[in-house]
Design a protein around this motif. Structure first.
Motif, PDB file in Angstrom:
ATOM      1  N   MET A 102       0.850  -1.186   0.000  1.00 14.60           N
ATOM      2  CA  MET A 102       0.000   0.000   0.000  1.00 14.60           C
ATOM      3  C   MET A 102       0.886   1.236   0.000  1.00 14.60           C
ATOM      4  O   MET A 102       0.897   2.042   0.931  1.00 14.60           O
ATOM      5  CB  MET A 102      -0.935  -0.050   1.206  1.00 14.60           C
ATOM      6  N   ILE A 103       1.631   1.369  -1.092  1.00 19.53           N
ATOM      7  CA  ILE A 103       2.710   2.341  -1.206  1.00 19.53           C
ATOM      8  C   ILE A 103       2.532   3.109  -2.504  1.00 19.53           C
ATOM      9  O   ILE A 103       2.210   2.534  -3.541  1.00 19.53           O
ATOM     10  CB  ILE A 103       4.078   1.628  -1.191  1.00 19.53           C
ATOM     11  N   ASN A 104       2.762   4.421  -2.466  1.00 15.42           N
ATOM     12  CA  ASN A 104       2.645   5.238  -3.673  1.00 15.42           C
ATOM     13  C   ASN A 104       3.783   4.949  -4.646  1.00 15.42           C
ATOM     14  O   ASN A 104       4.889   4.583  -4.252  1.00 15.42           O
ATOM     15  CB  ASN A 104       2.669   6.732  -3.315  1.00 15.42           C
ATOM     16  N   GLY A 105       3.498   5.157  -5.923  1.00 19.00           N
ATOM     17  CA  GLY A 105       4.530   5.088  -6.939  1.00 19.00           C
ATOM     18  C   GLY A 105       4.661   3.734  -7.597  1.00 19.00           C
ATOM     19  O   GLY A 105       3.840   2.833  -7.421  1.00 19.00           O
ATOM     20  N   VAL A 106       5.735   3.600  -8.380  1.00 15.43           N
ATOM     21  CA  VAL A 106       6.021   2.356  -9.085  1.00 15.43           C
ATOM     22  C   VAL A 106       6.587   1.360  -8.087  1.00 15.43           C
ATOM     23  O   VAL A 106       7.594   1.644  -7.434  1.00 15.43           O
ATOM     24  CB  VAL A 106       7.030   2.590 -10.228  1.00 15.43           C
ATOM     25  N   PRO A 107       5.987   0.181  -7.937  1.00 14.30           N
ATOM     26  CA  PRO A 107       6.482  -0.780  -6.950  1.00 14.30           C
ATOM     27  C   PRO A 107       7.698  -1.542  -7.461  1.00 14.30           C
ATOM     28  O   PRO A 107       7.903  -1.687  -8.669  1.00 14.30           O
ATOM     29  CB  PRO A 107       5.285  -1.723  -6.769  1.00 14.30           C
ATOM     30  N   TRP A 108       8.509  -2.033  -6.519  1.00 14.29           N
ATOM     31  CA  TRP A 108       9.712  -2.775  -6.901  1.00 14.29           C
ATOM     32  C   TRP A 108       9.376  -4.041  -7.674  1.00 14.29           C
ATOM     33  O   TRP A 108      10.185  -4.544  -8.447  1.00 14.29           O
ATOM     34  CB  TRP A 108      10.546  -3.100  -5.667  1.00 14.29           C
ATOM     35  N   TRP A 109       8.169  -4.575  -7.496  1.00 12.40           N
ATOM     36  CA  TRP A 109       7.785  -5.832  -8.135  1.00 12.40           C
ATOM     37  C   TRP A 109       7.112  -5.608  -9.494  1.00 12.40           C
ATOM     38  O   TRP A 109       6.516  -6.522 -10.050  1.00 12.40           O
ATOM     39  CB  TRP A 109       6.821  -6.606  -7.224  1.00 12.40           C
ATOM     40  N   TYR A 110       7.218  -4.428 -10.065  1.00 15.30           N
ATOM     41  CA  TYR A 110       6.428  -4.056 -11.246  1.00 15.30           C
ATOM     42  C   TYR A 110       6.495  -5.104 -12.356  1.00 15.30           C
ATOM     43  O   TYR A 110       5.490  -5.404 -13.007  1.00 15.30           O
ATOM     44  CB  TYR A 110       6.885  -2.702 -11.790  1.00 15.30           C
ATOM     45  N   PHE A 111       7.666  -5.679 -12.595  1.00 13.60           N
ATOM     46  CA  PHE A 111       7.829  -6.610 -13.723  1.00 13.60           C
ATOM     47  C   PHE A 111       7.536  -8.063 -13.354  1.00 13.60           C
ATOM     48  O   PHE A 111       7.618  -8.942 -14.211  1.00 13.60           O
ATOM     49  CB  PHE A 111       9.241  -6.499 -14.297  1.00 13.60           C
ATOM     50  N   HIS A 112       7.161  -8.328 -12.102  1.00 11.91           N
ATOM     51  CA  HIS A 112       6.826  -9.695 -11.714  1.00 11.91           C
ATOM     52  C   HIS A 112       5.521 -10.130 -12.379  1.00 11.91           C
ATOM     53  O   HIS A 112       4.489  -9.474 -12.243  1.00 11.91           O
ATOM     54  CB  HIS A 112       6.690  -9.792 -10.193  1.00 11.91           C
ATOM     55  N   LYS A 113       5.581 -11.206 -13.126  1.00  9.72           N
ATOM     56  CA  LYS A 113       4.425 -11.765 -13.833  1.00  9.72           C
ATOM     57  C   LYS A 113       3.798 -10.779 -14.818  1.00  9.72           C
ATOM     58  O   LYS A 113       2.601 -10.846 -15.106  1.00  9.72           O
ATOM     59  CB  LYS A 113       3.375 -12.274 -12.846  1.00  9.72           C
ATOM     60  N   LEU A 114       4.602  -9.864 -15.332  1.00  6.89           N
ATOM     61  CA  LEU A 114       4.141  -8.980 -16.395  1.00  6.89           C
ATOM     62  C   LEU A 114       4.487  -9.634 -17.730  1.00  6.89           C
ATOM     63  O   LEU A 114       5.655  -9.665 -18.132  1.00  6.89           O
ATOM     64  CB  LEU A 114       4.801  -7.604 -16.287  1.00  6.89           C
ATOM     65  N   ALA A 115       3.498 -10.166 -18.385  1.00 10.46           N
ATOM     66  CA  ALA A 115       3.742 -10.891 -19.634  1.00 10.46           C
ATOM     67  C   ALA A 115       4.387  -9.961 -20.662  1.00 10.46           C
ATOM     68  O   ALA A 115       3.987  -8.812 -20.824  1.00 10.46           O
ATOM     69  CB  ALA A 115       2.429 -11.449 -20.176  1.00 10.46           C
ATOM     70  N   GLY A 116       5.389 -10.474 -21.341  1.00 16.06           N
ATOM     71  CA  GLY A 116       6.050  -9.679 -22.359  1.00 16.06           C
ATOM     72  C   GLY A 116       7.559  -9.682 -22.206  1.00 16.06           C
ATOM     73  O   GLY A 116       8.114 -10.410 -21.375  1.00 16.06           O
ATOM     74  N   PRO A 117       8.234  -8.831 -22.965  1.00 13.63           N
ATOM     75  CA  PRO A 117       9.702  -8.874 -23.019  1.00 13.63           C
ATOM     76  C   PRO A 117      10.407  -8.409 -21.754  1.00 13.63           C
ATOM     77  O   PRO A 117      11.605  -8.657 -21.604  1.00 13.63           O
ATOM     78  CB  PRO A 117      10.034  -7.940 -24.193  1.00 13.63           C
ATOM     79  N   TYR A 118       9.695  -7.738 -20.863  1.00 13.08           N
ATOM     80  CA  TYR A 118      10.346  -7.181 -19.674  1.00 13.08           C
ATOM     81  C   TYR A 118      10.100  -7.998 -18.413  1.00 13.08           C
ATOM     82  O   TYR A 118      10.557  -7.612 -17.330  1.00 13.08           O
ATOM     83  CB  TYR A 118       9.870  -5.745 -19.438  1.00 13.08           C
ATOM     84  N   GLU A 119       9.399  -9.091 -18.534  1.00 15.23           N
ATOM     85  CA  GLU A 119       9.046  -9.877 -17.355  1.00 15.23           C
ATOM     86  C   GLU A 119      10.300 -10.261 -16.558  1.00 15.23           C
ATOM     87  O   GLU A 119      11.293 -10.743 -17.115  1.00 15.23           O
ATOM     88  CB  GLU A 119       8.287 -11.144 -17.744  1.00 15.23           C
ATOM     89  N   GLY A 120      10.233 -10.038 -15.247  1.00 19.64           N
ATOM     90  CA  GLY A 120      11.331 -10.425 -14.365  1.00 19.64           C
ATOM     91  C   GLY A 120      12.437  -9.403 -14.215  1.00 19.64           C
ATOM     92  O   GLY A 120      13.370  -9.625 -13.431  1.00 19.64           O
ATOM     93  N   ARG A 121      12.356  -8.274 -14.937  1.00 20.85           N
ATOM     94  CA  ARG A 121      13.405  -7.263 -14.789  1.00 20.85           C
ATOM     95  C   ARG A 121      13.324  -6.595 -13.418  1.00 20.85           C
ATOM     96  O   ARG A 121      12.297  -6.603 -12.762  1.00 20.85           O
ATOM     97  CB  ARG A 121      13.279  -6.195 -15.880  1.00 20.85           C
ATOM     98  N   ARG A 122      14.427  -6.002 -13.003  1.00 15.63           N
ATOM     99  CA  ARG A 122      14.476  -5.286 -11.735  1.00 15.63           C
ATOM    100  C   ARG A 122      14.553  -3.788 -11.990  1.00 15.63           C
ATOM    101  O   ARG A 122      15.182  -3.339 -12.950  1.00 15.63           O
ATOM    102  CB  ARG A 122      15.704  -5.722 -10.933  1.00 15.63           C
ATOM    103  N   LEU A 123      13.904  -3.010 -11.126  1.00 11.60           N
ATOM    104  CA  LEU A 123      13.981  -1.555 -11.199  1.00 11.60           C
ATOM    105  C   LEU A 123      14.997  -1.059 -10.179  1.00 11.60           C
ATOM    106  O   LEU A 123      14.750  -1.087  -8.977  1.00 11.60           O
ATOM    107  CB  LEU A 123      12.605  -0.944 -10.927  1.00 11.60           C
ATOM    108  N   ASP A 124      16.132  -0.605 -10.659  1.00  9.90           N
ATOM    109  CA  ASP A 124      17.191  -0.143  -9.767  1.00  9.90           C
ATOM    110  C   ASP A 124      16.792   1.114  -9.006  1.00  9.90           C
ATOM    111  O   ASP A 124      17.276   1.354  -7.892  1.00  9.90           O
ATOM    112  CB  ASP A 124      18.475   0.120 -10.550  1.00  9.90           C
ATOM    113  N   SER A 125      15.914   1.911  -9.579  1.00  3.32           N
ATOM    114  CA  SER A 125      15.522   3.155  -8.916  1.00  3.32           C
ATOM    115  C   SER A 125      14.806   2.889  -7.598  1.00  3.32           C
ATOM    116  O   SER A 125      14.979   3.632  -6.632  1.00  3.32           O
ATOM    117  CB  SER A 125      14.620   3.982  -9.834  1.00  3.32           C
TER     118      SER A 125
END
Length: 336
Positions: A102-125
């Motif tokens: 329950m946190i504002n902004g882009v979550p660290w898990w954004y690419f988890h189970k996101l179908a497509g070429p970016y699935e599983g990537r990490r957000l360093d920011s």
């Protein structure tokens, strides 16, 4: 349901108190005066109509290890504070424990189970070095978008300003048994808790305003209605939002409302200080990476230019650095 609230501030207190009043077993992770107040008096809510709700049957602990493994852990801290909870947070985890962000902004898990070429990537920011992902298994995650406004007026007492909606969503868009159980518990507590098939789309609609109005307000010390009614800053916010929309659409998000409609919604809030402006005035760390830096990073990942966002991001980065170096805060004071 056994529920731990990590972050017994305004939103965490609102959630925990209402859930406890509905019969859930609520444990607050708290410190200092808040810890003492909750254990002595429970948690009190001043509701929108001025009436008082008093949740007496709650407990608060400072050490995570003093709480049992939970069915759900509600993370209601700011995005940059999550790293400080590691690895102690794991003491709250059992085999099936949900972690609700329950946190504002882009979550660290954004690419988890996101179908497509970016699935599983990490957000360093938002998760430099992957420390958060290493301590919180992605399978535990339930996404959420927080809409209410509230304030902690004294230890153990929250005033609800407006709103009771918390949208929930599985990262893969499924309607799982666990998210249904959580949604029903929140509904019993008096919240609107719809389950979204597209939690990232919901995140972006709120982020759309936060990534523009928050940093603009931090730099100008203007309130929402002033930013929206002053043509140059309204145009600036619109440029930032247009760039962000292009990034989101490159990630497969489709916005259900228009850009001008979103700005009009912010304007309707009126003379409101954004959370980032409040943090500048109080000398607190800013939610800069989750709200702005992550959008810049997503733009680079997708190859979408974000020149306006990057310019404002750079300016607020320097503002934050200056305030931290001076151990100061910045407020506008009337002339004598």
């Amino acid at each position: 349901m056994k529920i731990a609230v990590v972050g017994a501030g305004a939103i965490g207190g609102y959630l925990g108190a209402r859930l406890a009043l509905a019969g859930e077993q609520v444990t607050f992770i708290a410190r200092r005066k808040n810890l003492e107040a909750i254990n002595a008096h429970g948690f009190r809510l001043i509701l929108e109509d001025g009436s008082l709700a008093h949740a007496r049957d709650v407990r608060a602990v400072e050490r995570y290890a003093d709480a049992d493994p939970q069915d759900a852990v509600l993370l209601t801290v700011k995005a940059h504070q999550v790293r400080d909870l590691l690895p102690d947070l794991r003491a709250l985890f059992g085999p099936q424990t949900m972690v609700v962000t329950m946190i504002n902004g882009v979550p660290w898990w954004y690419f988890h189970k996101l179908a497509g070429p970016y699935e599983g990537r990490r957000l360093d920011s938002v998760d430099p070095g992957g420390a958060i992902a290493a301590h919180i298994e992605p399978e535990r995650i339930i996404g959420s978008v927080v809409y209410p406004a509230a304030e902690l007026v004294e230890p153990g007492v929250v005033r609800v300003i407006e709103g009771n909606r918390f949208t929930l969503g599985e990262p893969d868009g499924s309607r799982s048994e666990r998210i249904e159980a959580l949604s029903q518990a929140m509904i019993r507590a008096g919240f609107k808790a719809p389950v979204s098939k597209d939690i990232r789309g919901e995140i972006w609609v709120k982020l759309w305003g936060n990534l523009s109005f928050n940093p603009i307000s931090a730099l100008t010390h203007a309130m929402l209605e002033d930013i929206c009614r002053f043509p140059p800053t309204r145009a600036l916010a619109a440029r930032m939002m247009a760039e962000a929309q292009a990034v989101a659409e490159a990630l497969g998000v489709r916005f259900k409302i228009g850009l001008e409609q979103r700005i009009a919604g912010a304007e309707a809030v009126g003379a409101h200080k954004t959370s980032m402006l409040q943090d500048v005035e109080a000398g607190r760390a800013l939610e800069l990476e989750a709200l702005v830096g992550a959008v810049v990073e997503l733009g680079r990942i997708t190859g979408v230019p974000t020149p306006t966002i990057e310019a404002i991001y750079a300016a607020v980065q320097l503002l934050q650095r200056t305030l931290q170096a001076q151990h100061g805060r910045l407020q506008i004071q009337p002339l004598a």
